[in-house]
Scaffold this motif. Structure first.
Motif, mmCIF file in Angstrom:
data_model
loop_
_atom_site.group_PDB
_atom_site.id
_atom_site.type_symbol
_atom_site.label_atom_id
_atom_site.label_comp_id
_atom_site.label_asym_id
_atom_site.label_seq_id
_atom_site.Cartn_x
_atom_site.Cartn_y
_atom_site.Cartn_z
ATOM 1 N N GLU A 195 2.123 1.859 -3.512
ATOM 2 C CA GLU A 195 1.015 2.488 -4.248
ATOM 3 C C GLU A 195 0.743 3.986 -4.005
ATOM 4 N N ILE A 196 0.868 4.430 -2.656
ATOM 5 C CA ILE A 196 0.761 5.785 -2.420
ATOM 6 C C ILE A 196 1.970 6.685 -2.569
ATOM 7 N N THR A 210 -9.019 0.753 2.035
ATOM 8 C CA THR A 210 -9.328 1.995 1.547
ATOM 9 C C THR A 210 -9.169 3.018 2.647
ATOM 10 N N ASN A 235 -1.579 10.542 -6.124
ATOM 11 C CA ASN A 235 -1.236 9.005 -5.956
ATOM 12 C C ASN A 235 -2.454 8.427 -5.404
ATOM 13 N N LEU A 271 0.803 -1.087 -0.089
ATOM 14 C CA LEU A 271 -0.042 0.155 -0.062
ATOM 15 C C LEU A 271 1.032 1.458 0.043
ATOM 16 N N ARG A 286 4.779 5.497 -4.067
ATOM 17 C CA ARG A 286 5.686 5.403 -5.598
ATOM 18 C C ARG A 286 6.999 5.545 -5.539
ATOM 19 N N PHE A 303 -4.820 5.570 -7.066
ATOM 20 C CA PHE A 303 -5.221 4.149 -6.344
ATOM 21 C C PHE A 303 -6.507 3.910 -6.165
ATOM 22 N N ALA A 338 -5.482 3.599 3.295
ATOM 23 C CA ALA A 338 -4.727 4.294 2.305
ATOM 24 C C ALA A 338 -4.946 5.664 2.543
ATOM 25 N N LYS A 349 -8.684 3.031 -9.063
ATOM 26 C CA LYS A 349 -8.659 1.603 -9.599
ATOM 27 C C LYS A 349 -9.169 0.693 -8.474
ATOM 28 N N TRP A 350 -8.839 0.920 -7.374
ATOM 29 C CA TRP A 350 -9.517 -0.111 -6.097
ATOM 30 C C TRP A 350 -10.856 -0.017 -6.177
ATOM 31 N N ASP A 375 0.223 -8.384 -5.938
ATOM 32 C CA ASP A 375 0.007 -7.061 -5.330
ATOM 33 C C ASP A 375 -1.364 -7.033 -4.765
#
Ligand SMILES: [Zn+2]
Length: 299
Positions: free
Chosen positions: A35-36, A142, A166, A32, A38, A170, A145, A173-174, A280
């Motif tokens: 993802e946030i 969620t 970001n 995670l 990067r 994320f 995140a 798409k999540w 992932d």
């Protein structure tokens, strides 16, 4: 000059890219953070998905990682109580001590299940503060995140806009993935599950699966012959749909009961890397649902 040159070369990339060092207790939180954060984060996970996060050693290499970390993210709710306090104490890094911006427990950001199930505490239940395996509901992910993006932004204010965008990418798409999973898993509703450990309560709650029993007599205690034979009697006659364990849990109790009940015993990834397919966070849930559908014959 001759001596300084190699040093300058080594330092150059570190200056060019400001990287936050993120120490995750479990691979799902490292995934995670990737993802946030990067390119702005360098993540490290203390455990792999093939290890039991309740029990690992506070080894020196982990202490060194915590000492240099800018952010520590763990499941919390006492999942890591056997090793994380020792790591934090020995690392003695003020930036990541509990209470600071550099320390976060994922379970603090979600509605924790089993929080009042303290009756078994005296008998050794290892979840006295509620169930810590919160990553098994993507809606929890969620919430974590969002909290994680805020923390990254507060620790590294220069890149706060990047973390926010970001996060939005994320979540886009999540949320789409969640809608897909919920549609695919509709036929799993009401399926009756026996699980090795109470690792799946959030998954069960999310998908409407029925948790009928655990192979562990009390959360954290290994399956016993007495308990298993009680389960064979209680669930004889096709009233269970699937038996589930995590990759690091001993297969013997699952397989033994599977033989007797005539029900599939399967492994599900409890974190990223738990199966070959779970590369992932998205493919982890893809794989969980694939495997459950196959085992319950709705694939
Ligand atoms: Zn547990």
């Amino acid at each position: 000059m001759k001596r300084l040159l190699p040093v300058l070369i080594l330092l150059a990339p570190a200056v060019a890219i400001a990287e936050l060092r993120v120490f995750a207790c479990e691979p799902e939180w490292a995934a995670l953070a990737d993802e946030i954060g990067r390119e702005h984060v360098q993540t490290y996970s203390a455990t792999t998905a093939l290890q039991d996060p309740h029990y690992i050693q506070a080894r020196p290499s982990l202490i060194a990682k915590v000492r240099r970390a800018d952010l520590v993210i763990c499941s919390g709710a006492q999942l890591e109580i056997g090793w994380l306090p020792a790591l934090l104490q020995k690392a003695n890094n003020r930036d990541v001590m509990p209470g600071s911006d550099g320390y976060m427990e994922a379970s603090s950001w979600v509605l924790r299940l089993d929080a009042t199930a303290n009756v078994d505490r005296a008998r050794g239940d290892i979840h006295p503060q509620g169930n810590p395996h919160v990553q098994m509901n993507p809606h929890n992910v969620t919430a974590v995140a969002r909290a994680l993006a805020q923390r990254l932004a507060s620790i590294d204010a220069d890149n706060s806009e990047t973390y926010r965008s970001n996060l939005e990418l994320f979540l886009e798409k999540w949320q789409a993935a969640i809608a897909g999973w919920e549609a695919r898993a509709a036929s799993l509703r009401g399926k009756r599950m026996i699980t090795h450990h109470k690792s799946w309560v959030y998954l069960q709650d999310w998908l409407g699966l029925e948790a009928v029993a655990n192979l562990e007599p009390v959360a954290g205690l290994p399956p016993t012959a007495t308990h298993l034979s009680r389960l064979t009697k209680e669930f004889a006659g096709g009233v269970v749909d699937v038996i589930v364990r995590a990759p690091y849990q001993d297969a013997r109790a699952s397989e033994w009961l599977s033989d007797r009940l005539g029900v599939d015993a399967i492994v599900l990834p409890l974190s990223v890397g738990g199966t070959a397919e779970a590369q992932d966070l998205i493919t982890m849930f893809d794989d969980i649902i694939d495997r459950l559908l196959r085992a319950t014959h709705h694939a």
